[in-house]
Design a protein around this motif. Structure first.
Motif, PDB file in Angstrom:
ATOM      1  N   SER A  33       8.135  54.690  17.859  1.00  0.00           N
ATOM      2  CA  SER A  33       6.708  54.420  18.072  1.00  0.00           C
ATOM      3  C   SER A  33       6.031  53.829  16.831  1.00  0.00           C
ATOM      4  O   SER A  33       4.843  53.518  16.874  1.00  0.00           O
ATOM      5  CB  SER A  33       5.987  55.689  18.510  1.00  0.00           C
ATOM      6  OG  SER A  33       6.095  56.689  17.520  1.00  0.00           O
ATOM      7  N   GLY A  34       6.759  53.691  15.726  1.00  0.00           N
ATOM      8  CA  GLY A  34       6.204  53.057  14.532  1.00  0.00           C
ATOM      9  C   GLY A  34       5.475  53.997  13.593  1.00  0.00           C
ATOM     10  O   GLY A  34       4.899  53.562  12.595  1.00  0.00           O
ATOM     11  N   VAL A  35       5.506  55.276  13.894  1.00  0.00           N
ATOM     12  CA  VAL A  35       4.792  56.248  13.067  1.00  0.00           C
ATOM     13  C   VAL A  35       5.410  56.330  11.676  1.00  0.00           C
ATOM     14  O   VAL A  35       4.685  56.331  10.671  1.00  0.00           O
ATOM     15  CB  VAL A  35       4.767  57.637  13.744  1.00  0.00           C
ATOM     16  CG1 VAL A  35       4.196  58.703  12.817  1.00  0.00           C
ATOM     17  CG2 VAL A  35       3.983  57.575  15.046  1.00  0.00           C
ATOM     18  N   ILE A  36       6.721  56.385  11.606  1.00  0.00           N
ATOM     19  CA  ILE A  36       7.413  56.501  10.309  1.00  0.00           C
ATOM     20  C   ILE A  36       7.070  55.308   9.424  1.00  0.00           C
ATOM     21  O   ILE A  36       6.730  55.469   8.244  1.00  0.00           O
ATOM     22  CB  ILE A  36       8.940  56.625  10.498  1.00  0.00           C
ATOM     23  CG1 ILE A  36       9.300  57.861  11.327  1.00  0.00           C
ATOM     24  CG2 ILE A  36       9.664  56.618   9.163  1.00  0.00           C
ATOM     25  CD1 ILE A  36       9.056  59.178  10.653  1.00  0.00           C
ATOM     26  N   ASP A  37       7.109  54.097   9.985  1.00  0.00           N
ATOM     27  CA  ASP A  37       6.801  52.893   9.203  1.00  0.00           C
ATOM     28  C   ASP A  37       5.359  52.906   8.719  1.00  0.00           C
ATOM     29  O   ASP A  37       5.082  52.557   7.569  1.00  0.00           O
ATOM     30  CB  ASP A  37       7.060  51.630  10.025  1.00  0.00           C
ATOM     31  CG  ASP A  37       8.545  51.386  10.261  1.00  0.00           C
ATOM     32  OD1 ASP A  37       9.365  51.902   9.478  1.00  0.00           O
ATOM     33  OD2 ASP A  37       8.863  50.667  11.229  1.00  0.00           O
ATOM     34  N   SER A  38       4.432  53.303   9.582  1.00  0.00           N
ATOM     35  CA  SER A  38       3.018  53.327   9.203  1.00  0.00           C
ATOM     36  C   SER A  38       2.768  54.338   8.096  1.00  0.00           C
ATOM     37  O   SER A  38       2.076  54.040   7.120  1.00  0.00           O
ATOM     38  CB  SER A  38       2.143  53.664  10.408  1.00  0.00           C
ATOM     39  OG  SER A  38       2.203  52.636  11.358  1.00  0.00           O
ATOM     40  N   LEU A  39       3.312  55.524   8.260  1.00  0.00           N
ATOM     41  CA  LEU A  39       3.137  56.552   7.232  1.00  0.00           C
ATOM     42  C   LEU A  39       3.767  56.125   5.908  1.00  0.00           C
ATOM     43  O   LEU A  39       3.159  56.302   4.843  1.00  0.00           O
ATOM     44  CB  LEU A  39       3.743  57.880   7.690  1.00  0.00           C
ATOM     45  CG  LEU A  39       2.963  58.655   8.737  1.00  0.00           C
ATOM     46  CD1 LEU A  39       3.763  59.851   9.220  1.00  0.00           C
ATOM     47  CD2 LEU A  39       1.615  59.089   8.206  1.00  0.00           C
ATOM     48  N   THR A  40       4.948  55.561   5.993  1.00  0.00           N
ATOM     49  CA  THR A  40       5.622  55.106   4.778  1.00  0.00           C
ATOM     50  C   THR A  40       4.798  54.039   4.072  1.00  0.00           C
ATOM     51  O   THR A  40       4.616  54.089   2.850  1.00  0.00           O
ATOM     52  CB  THR A  40       7.022  54.557   5.117  1.00  0.00           C
ATOM     53  OG1 THR A  40       7.777  55.584   5.751  1.00  0.00           O
ATOM     54  CG2 THR A  40       7.746  54.091   3.866  1.00  0.00           C
ATOM     55  N   SER A  41       4.272  53.115   4.841  1.00  0.00           N
ATOM     56  CA  SER A  41       3.469  52.044   4.263  1.00  0.00           C
ATOM     57  C   SER A  41       2.216  52.583   3.568  1.00  0.00           C
ATOM     58  O   SER A  41       1.887  52.181   2.447  1.00  0.00           O
ATOM     59  CB  SER A  41       3.068  51.063   5.369  1.00  0.00           C
ATOM     60  OG  SER A  41       2.185  50.094   4.881  1.00  0.00           O
ATOM     61  N   VAL A  42       1.527  53.508   4.206  1.00  0.00           N
ATOM     62  CA  VAL A  42       0.320  54.082   3.614  1.00  0.00           C
ATOM     63  C   VAL A  42       0.657  54.889   2.369  1.00  0.00           C
ATOM     64  O   VAL A  42      -0.040  54.808   1.353  1.00  0.00           O
ATOM     65  CB  VAL A  42      -0.442  54.953   4.639  1.00  0.00           C
ATOM     66  CG1 VAL A  42      -1.553  55.738   3.978  1.00  0.00           C
ATOM     67  CG2 VAL A  42      -0.998  54.088   5.754  1.00  0.00           C
ATOM     68  N   LEU A  43       1.731  55.652   2.432  1.00  0.00           N
ATOM     69  CA  LEU A  43       2.118  56.452   1.265  1.00  0.00           C
ATOM     70  C   LEU A  43       2.545  55.564   0.095  1.00  0.00           C
ATOM     71  O   LEU A  43       2.251  55.878  -1.063  1.00  0.00           O
ATOM     72  CB  LEU A  43       3.224  57.441   1.642  1.00  0.00           C
ATOM     73  CG  LEU A  43       2.772  58.568   2.585  1.00  0.00           C
ATOM     74  CD1 LEU A  43       3.973  59.396   3.038  1.00  0.00           C
ATOM     75  CD2 LEU A  43       1.721  59.444   1.945  1.00  0.00           C
ATOM     76  N   LYS A  68      -6.282  58.638   5.865  1.00  0.00           N
ATOM     77  CA  LYS A  68      -7.033  58.442   7.106  1.00  0.00           C
ATOM     78  C   LYS A  68      -7.619  57.038   7.164  1.00  0.00           C
ATOM     79  O   LYS A  68      -7.555  56.371   8.197  1.00  0.00           O
ATOM     80  CB  LYS A  68      -8.160  59.464   7.230  1.00  0.00           C
ATOM     81  CG  LYS A  68      -7.708  60.851   7.569  1.00  0.00           C
ATOM     82  CD  LYS A  68      -8.912  61.782   7.635  1.00  0.00           C
ATOM     83  CE  LYS A  68      -8.542  63.207   7.893  1.00  0.00           C
ATOM     84  NZ  LYS A  68      -9.739  64.077   7.913  1.00  0.00           N
ATOM     85  N   LEU A  69      -8.201  56.610   6.062  1.00  0.00           N
ATOM     86  CA  LEU A  69      -8.814  55.290   6.009  1.00  0.00           C
ATOM     87  C   LEU A  69      -7.785  54.188   6.254  1.00  0.00           C
ATOM     88  O   LEU A  69      -8.019  53.267   7.025  1.00  0.00           O
ATOM     89  CB  LEU A  69      -9.496  55.079   4.653  1.00  0.00           C
ATOM     90  CG  LEU A  69     -10.114  53.717   4.420  1.00  0.00           C
ATOM     91  CD1 LEU A  69     -11.282  53.506   5.377  1.00  0.00           C
ATOM     92  CD2 LEU A  69     -10.586  53.585   2.990  1.00  0.00           C
ATOM     93  N   HIS A  70      -6.639  54.308   5.626  1.00  0.00           N
ATOM     94  CA  HIS A  70      -5.624  53.263   5.738  1.00  0.00           C
ATOM     95  C   HIS A  70      -4.822  53.338   7.033  1.00  0.00           C
ATOM     96  O   HIS A  70      -4.207  52.359   7.428  1.00  0.00           O
ATOM     97  CB  HIS A  70      -4.715  53.276   4.513  1.00  0.00           C
ATOM     98  CG  HIS A  70      -5.384  52.700   3.310  1.00  0.00           C
ATOM     99  ND1 HIS A  70      -6.275  53.408   2.548  1.00  0.00           N
ATOM    100  CD2 HIS A  70      -5.326  51.464   2.771  1.00  0.00           C
ATOM    101  CE1 HIS A  70      -6.729  52.631   1.582  1.00  0.00           C
ATOM    102  NE2 HIS A  70      -6.172  51.453   1.699  1.00  0.00           N
ATOM    103  N   LEU A  71      -4.857  54.468   7.691  1.00  0.00           N
ATOM    104  CA  LEU A  71      -4.204  54.575   8.995  1.00  0.00           C
ATOM    105  C   LEU A  71      -5.161  54.184  10.114  1.00  0.00           C
ATOM    106  O   LEU A  71      -4.743  53.977  11.236  1.00  0.00           O
ATOM    107  CB  LEU A  71      -3.704  56.000   9.246  1.00  0.00           C
ATOM    108  CG  LEU A  71      -2.372  56.366   8.627  1.00  0.00           C
ATOM    109  CD1 LEU A  71      -2.039  57.820   8.923  1.00  0.00           C
ATOM    110  CD2 LEU A  71      -1.256  55.476   9.124  1.00  0.00           C
ATOM    111  N   GLY A  72      -6.448  54.091   9.786  1.00  0.00           N
ATOM    112  CA  GLY A  72      -7.427  53.721  10.796  1.00  0.00           C
ATOM    113  C   GLY A  72      -7.796  54.872  11.698  1.00  0.00           C
ATOM    114  O   GLY A  72      -8.130  54.678  12.856  1.00  0.00           O
ATOM    115  N   ALA A  73      -7.741  56.074  11.193  1.00  0.00           N
ATOM    116  CA  ALA A  73      -8.084  57.246  11.992  1.00  0.00           C
ATOM    117  C   ALA A  73      -9.571  57.247  12.307  1.00  0.00           C
ATOM    118  O   ALA A  73     -10.390  56.841  11.491  1.00  0.00           O
ATOM    119  CB  ALA A  73      -7.728  58.523  11.221  1.00  0.00           C
ATOM    120  N   PRO A  74      -9.951  57.706  13.517  1.00  0.00           N
ATOM    121  CA  PRO A  74     -11.370  57.775  13.857  1.00  0.00           C
ATOM    122  C   PRO A  74     -12.104  58.716  12.906  1.00  0.00           C
ATOM    123  O   PRO A  74     -11.563  59.727  12.497  1.00  0.00           O
ATOM    124  CB  PRO A  74     -11.399  58.345  15.270  1.00  0.00           C
ATOM    125  CG  PRO A  74     -10.002  58.395  15.755  1.00  0.00           C
ATOM    126  CD  PRO A  74      -9.101  58.180  14.580  1.00  0.00           C
ATOM    127  N   GLY A  75     -13.303  58.337  12.577  1.00  0.00           N
ATOM    128  CA  GLY A  75     -14.089  59.157  11.669  1.00  0.00           C
ATOM    129  C   GLY A  75     -13.882  58.797  10.213  1.00  0.00           C
ATOM    130  O   GLY A  75     -14.636  59.232   9.363  1.00  0.00           O
TER     131      GLY A  75
END
Length: 103
Positions: A21-31, A49-56
Motif C-alpha cells: 500500500s506504499g506506507v513503508i515507502d512514505s514513512l521512510t521518505s518522511v523519516l 504529520k505535516l509531511h505525510l499530509g495528515a488531516p489537522g
C-alpha cells in the motif's frame, strides 16, 4: 512453537500489506527528510504529520489563506450589492429600450 509461527505469519502478512500500500515507502521518505533536516524541529510528530499530509496538520499559510478568502468573499458580496443598487439607480435616469426605439 505453532503460536510463534502463526504470529510470525501474521506479522509478515501485515508487513507485505504495508509495503504493497506504499506506507513503508512514505514513512521512510518522511523519516529520511527529518533525518536530513539541518535544524531539527521541536516537535518531530508534527513534522511527520505535516509531511505525510495528515488531516489537522496544516501549514500556517493555509489558515491565513482561509481568512483572506472569507474576507474577499465578503467584499465581493458587498460589491455585488452595490452594483445592483447602482444599476437600479441608473435605470431611473436612462430611458428603457422600448421608449428609445419609438422616437
Amino acid at each position: 512453537m505453532a503460536t510463534h509461527r502463526a504470529s510470525e505469519s501474521k506479522r509478515e502478512q501485515f508487513r507485505r500489506y504495508l509495503e504493497k500500500s506504499g506506507v513503508i515507502d512514505s514513512l521512510t521518505s518522511v523519516l529520511v527528510t527529518l533525518y536530513e533536516e539541518a535544524e531539527k524541529p521541536n516537535n518531530a510528530l508534527d513534522f511527520i504529520k505535516l509531511h505525510l499530509g495528515a488531516p489537522g496538520a496544516e501549514p500556517a499559510d493555509v489558515e491565513a489563506l482561509r481568512m483572506e478568502l472569507a474576507d474577499l468573499q465578503q467584499k465581493c458580496n458587498l460589491l455585488m450589492e452595490e452594483n445592483k443598487e447602482l444599476r437600479n439607480r441608473l435605470l431611473q435616469y436612462e430611458p428603457s429600450p422600448e421608449e428609445g426605439a419609438g422616437v
